[in-house]
Enzyme design. Structure first.
Site, PDB file in Angstrom:
ATOM      1  N   LYS A  62      30.120 -13.370  22.589  1.00  0.00           N
ATOM      2  CA  LYS A  62      30.086 -12.208  23.444  1.00  0.00           C
ATOM      3  C   LYS A  62      29.697 -13.131  24.885  1.00  0.00           C
ATOM      4  O   LYS A  62      28.422 -12.641  25.161  1.00  0.00           O
ATOM      5  CB  LYS A  62      29.494 -11.243  23.133  1.00  0.00           C
ATOM      6  CG  LYS A  62      29.311 -10.235  23.985  1.00  0.00           C
ATOM      7  CD  LYS A  62      30.691  -9.181  23.793  1.00  0.00           C
ATOM      8  CE  LYS A  62      30.674  -7.970  24.574  1.00  0.00           C
ATOM      9  NZ  LYS A  62      31.958  -7.456  24.799  1.00  0.00           N
ATOM     10  N   TYR A 100      19.148 -12.192  13.267  1.00  0.00           N
ATOM     11  CA  TYR A 100      18.514 -11.822  11.901  1.00  0.00           C
ATOM     12  C   TYR A 100      16.979 -12.426  11.582  1.00  0.00           C
ATOM     13  O   TYR A 100      16.342 -11.876  10.886  1.00  0.00           O
ATOM     14  CB  TYR A 100      19.405 -12.540  10.728  1.00  0.00           C
ATOM     15  CG  TYR A 100      20.795 -11.569  10.301  1.00  0.00           C
ATOM     16  CD1 TYR A 100      21.570 -11.023  10.971  1.00  0.00           C
ATOM     17  CD2 TYR A 100      20.690 -11.264   8.964  1.00  0.00           C
ATOM     18  CE1 TYR A 100      22.597 -10.290  10.434  1.00  0.00           C
ATOM     19  CE2 TYR A 100      21.619 -10.465   8.316  1.00  0.00           C
ATOM     20  CZ  TYR A 100      22.617 -10.055   9.377  1.00  0.00           C
ATOM     21  OH  TYR A 100      23.789  -9.280   8.780  1.00  0.00           O
ATOM     22  N   ASP A 120      28.783 -11.601   9.970  1.00  0.00           N
ATOM     23  CA  ASP A 120      28.651 -10.358   8.910  1.00  0.00           C
ATOM     24  C   ASP A 120      29.628  -9.213   9.319  1.00  0.00           C
ATOM     25  O   ASP A 120      30.243  -8.909   8.287  1.00  0.00           O
ATOM     26  CB  ASP A 120      27.045  -9.894   9.294  1.00  0.00           C
ATOM     27  CG  ASP A 120      26.836  -8.900   8.108  1.00  0.00           C
ATOM     28  OD1 ASP A 120      27.208  -8.983   6.938  1.00  0.00           O
ATOM     29  OD2 ASP A 120      26.143  -7.648   8.438  1.00  0.00           O
ATOM     30  N   ASP A 145      34.488  -8.223  20.591  1.00  0.00           N
ATOM     31  CA  ASP A 145      35.220  -6.970  20.515  1.00  0.00           C
ATOM     32  C   ASP A 145      36.699  -6.879  20.341  1.00  0.00           C
ATOM     33  O   ASP A 145      37.192  -6.392  19.555  1.00  0.00           O
ATOM     34  CB  ASP A 145      34.563  -6.109  21.807  1.00  0.00           C
ATOM     35  CG  ASP A 145      34.974  -6.963  23.386  1.00  0.00           C
ATOM     36  OD1 ASP A 145      34.978  -8.116  23.133  1.00  0.00           O
ATOM     37  OD2 ASP A 145      34.597  -6.277  23.997  1.00  0.00           O
ATOM     38  N   ASP A 200      33.203  -8.413   6.877  1.00  0.00           N
ATOM     39  CA  ASP A 200      33.819  -6.996   6.160  1.00  0.00           C
ATOM     40  C   ASP A 200      34.906  -6.653   6.486  1.00  0.00           C
ATOM     41  O   ASP A 200      35.721  -5.933   5.874  1.00  0.00           O
ATOM     42  CB  ASP A 200      32.531  -6.245   6.540  1.00  0.00           C
ATOM     43  CG  ASP A 200      31.336  -5.917   5.271  1.00  0.00           C
ATOM     44  OD1 ASP A 200      31.067  -7.045   4.937  1.00  0.00           O
ATOM     45  OD2 ASP A 200      30.746  -5.046   5.030  1.00  0.00           O
TER      46      ASP A 200
HETATM   47  C1  IPM Z   1      25.944 -10.092   3.557  1.00  0.00           C
HETATM   48  C2  IPM Z   1      24.983  -8.998   3.658  1.00  0.00           C
HETATM   49  C3  IPM Z   1      23.603  -9.348   3.890  1.00  0.00           C
HETATM   50  C4  IPM Z   1      23.720 -10.024   5.441  1.00  0.00           C
HETATM   51  C5  IPM Z   1      22.799  -8.504   3.799  1.00  0.00           C
HETATM   52  C6  IPM Z   1      22.588  -7.763   2.437  1.00  0.00           C
HETATM   53  C7  IPM Z   1      21.206  -8.816   4.175  1.00  0.00           C
HETATM   54  O1  IPM Z   1      25.538  -7.851   4.115  1.00  0.00           O
HETATM   55  O2  IPM Z   1      25.743 -11.408   2.931  1.00  0.00           O
HETATM   56  O3  IPM Z   1      26.921 -10.207   4.315  1.00  0.00           O
HETATM   57  O4  IPM Z   1      23.730  -9.052   6.156  1.00  0.00           O
HETATM   58  O5  IPM Z   1      23.844 -11.102   5.583  1.00  0.00           O
HETATM   59 MN    MN Z   2      27.348  -8.186   5.082  1.00  0.00          MN
END
Ligand code: IPM
Ligand code: MN
Length: 372
Positions: free
Chosen positions: A189, A142, A245, A221, A249
């Site tokens: 990884k 990032y 990240d 993975d 999710d």
């Molecule tokens: C999160 C979001 C952010 C990230 C984005 C909005 C930059 O997806 O907080 O998980 O990737 O960290």
């Molecule tokens: Mn995110």
């Protein structure tokens, strides 16, 4: 306790979900005799519209002088669909994380018994899941050097980590494991990436200081697969920025909705609390956004200041709302007319009247007070 809280509602559904978290905190302040003050500031696309900058100087200054930050969400389709935009809402959030050195992002993932059937995953697989994800937040791909060739046909993002960056979050993850189930899984990884091999080495070194904690390793993975095959195997997950990240999710599916997942981003000096979901622009202003992730982020804020009973009061109110189906449509199998605001009202009411059993459901649907 006196707390000055900076509120950065941001874009899309950010403001409406953050409003509900602020309502919950105000109710806590009254109930437990605290003094919380809230100061609002723009961030993200709204800040670009107002000032041209996704993180205006004044917003950053405010964050540096408050005790904690409550963050909504950022992002706007007009930037998502324009890859050549040089100023983007996300830069505001990334700069905030970096400037405040919020290096550890903690994302709890839990399968709520009331919502087991809401997940697309099988009940017996997810039941009992309780994971705490420690995602490194201020390093890696990032923030590494970015490159786009002059002819715009070649691009790269550097993934760089130092020992110190790995050590500091690792200590937090191991300490967390000591108050949970004494297990840390490092996701990396290391079969391919040099940076991952450094993670393994450093985390192994740190682990020596926590003999009571078991350390395991998983390639990312495989971890992605294990997360939906057998999520109960995880206790504390420790991982770098981008893997965290993605894995978080994915893990949100276990809870039944991404609208439930809260997070805390902490550093040595500052702390910020935000739902993990994005700005969900399609839902903006419709009253369908789930405020629970934001409200649970407020509970994490209280925990950060050791206000455990206060945090529990919020969590109990959230559990009650789930039990009574006073939830937004994303997780509501029974009613389709419970709005963001109504969920917030109920939780606020329940914080103030935790022993109230005489709940009047009709009023919820009339938009009146939820407790009589
Ligand atoms: C999160 C979001 C952010 C990230 C984005 C909005 C930059 O997806 O907080 O998980 O990737 O960290
Ligand atoms: Mn995110």
């Amino acid at each position: 306790m006196k707390l000055n809280i900076a509120v950065l509602p941001g874009d899309g559904i950010g403001p409406e979900v953050t409003d509900q978290a602020v309502k919950a905190l105000k109710a806590i302040a009254i109930e437990f005799d605290h003094s919380f003050t809230f100061t609002y500031a723009p961030v993200g696309a709204v800040a670009i519209d107002e000032t041209g900058d996704p993180l205006p100087e004044q917003t950053l200054d405010l964050c540096k002088t408050t005790d904690a930050i409550l963050f909504g969400a950022i992002g706007d389709p007009k930037y998502d669909n324009n890859p050549s935009a040089t100023i983007r809402p996300e830069q505001g959030l990334l700069k905030l994380r970096k400037s405040l050195q919020l290096f550890a992002n903690i994302r709890p993932v839990k399968a709520y018994s009331q919502l087991l059937e809401k997940s697309p995953l099988k009940e017996h697989i997810i039941k009992g899941t309780d994971i705490s994800i420690y995602r490194e937040l201020t390093g890696g791909i990032y923030f590494g050097e970015k490159y786009l060739s002059d002819d715009k046909n070649t691009a790269s993002d550097l993934c760089e980590y130092s020992r110190l960056e790995i050590e500091r979050i690792s200590h937090l993850a191991f300490k967390a494991a000591q108050s949970r189930s004494f297990n840390v899984t490092l996701i990396d990884k290391a079969n391919v990436l040099e940076s991952s091999r450094l993670w393994r080495k450093v985390v192994n070194d740190v682990a020596k200081e926590y003999q009571d904690v078991t350390l395991e390793f998983l390639f990312v993975d495989n971890a992605a697969m294990q997360m939906i095959l057998n999520p109960k195997q995880f206790d504390v997950i420790l991982t770098e920025n981008m893997f965290g990240d993605i894995i978080s999710d994915e893990a949100s599916v276990i809870g039944g909705s991404i609208g439930l997942l809260a997070s805390a981003s902490v550093g040595d000096k500052y702390a910020m609390f935000e739902p993990i979901h994005g700005s969900y622009p399609q839902a903006k202003g419709k009253g369908i956004a789930n405020p629970i992730a934001s409200i649970l982020s407020a509970a994490m804020l209280l925990e950060h200041f050791n206000l455990q009973s206060e945090a529990n009061r919020i969590k109990n109110a959230v559990e009650k709302s789930l039990k009574l189906h006073i939830t937004t449509p994303d997780i509501n199998a029974k009613y389709d007319n419970v709005t963001t605001g109504k969920v917030g009202d109920f939780i606020e009411d329940f914080i103030s009247n935790p022993n109230e059993t005489n709940l009047n459901f009709t009023n919820i649907h009339l938009g009146q007070s939820t407790i009589i």
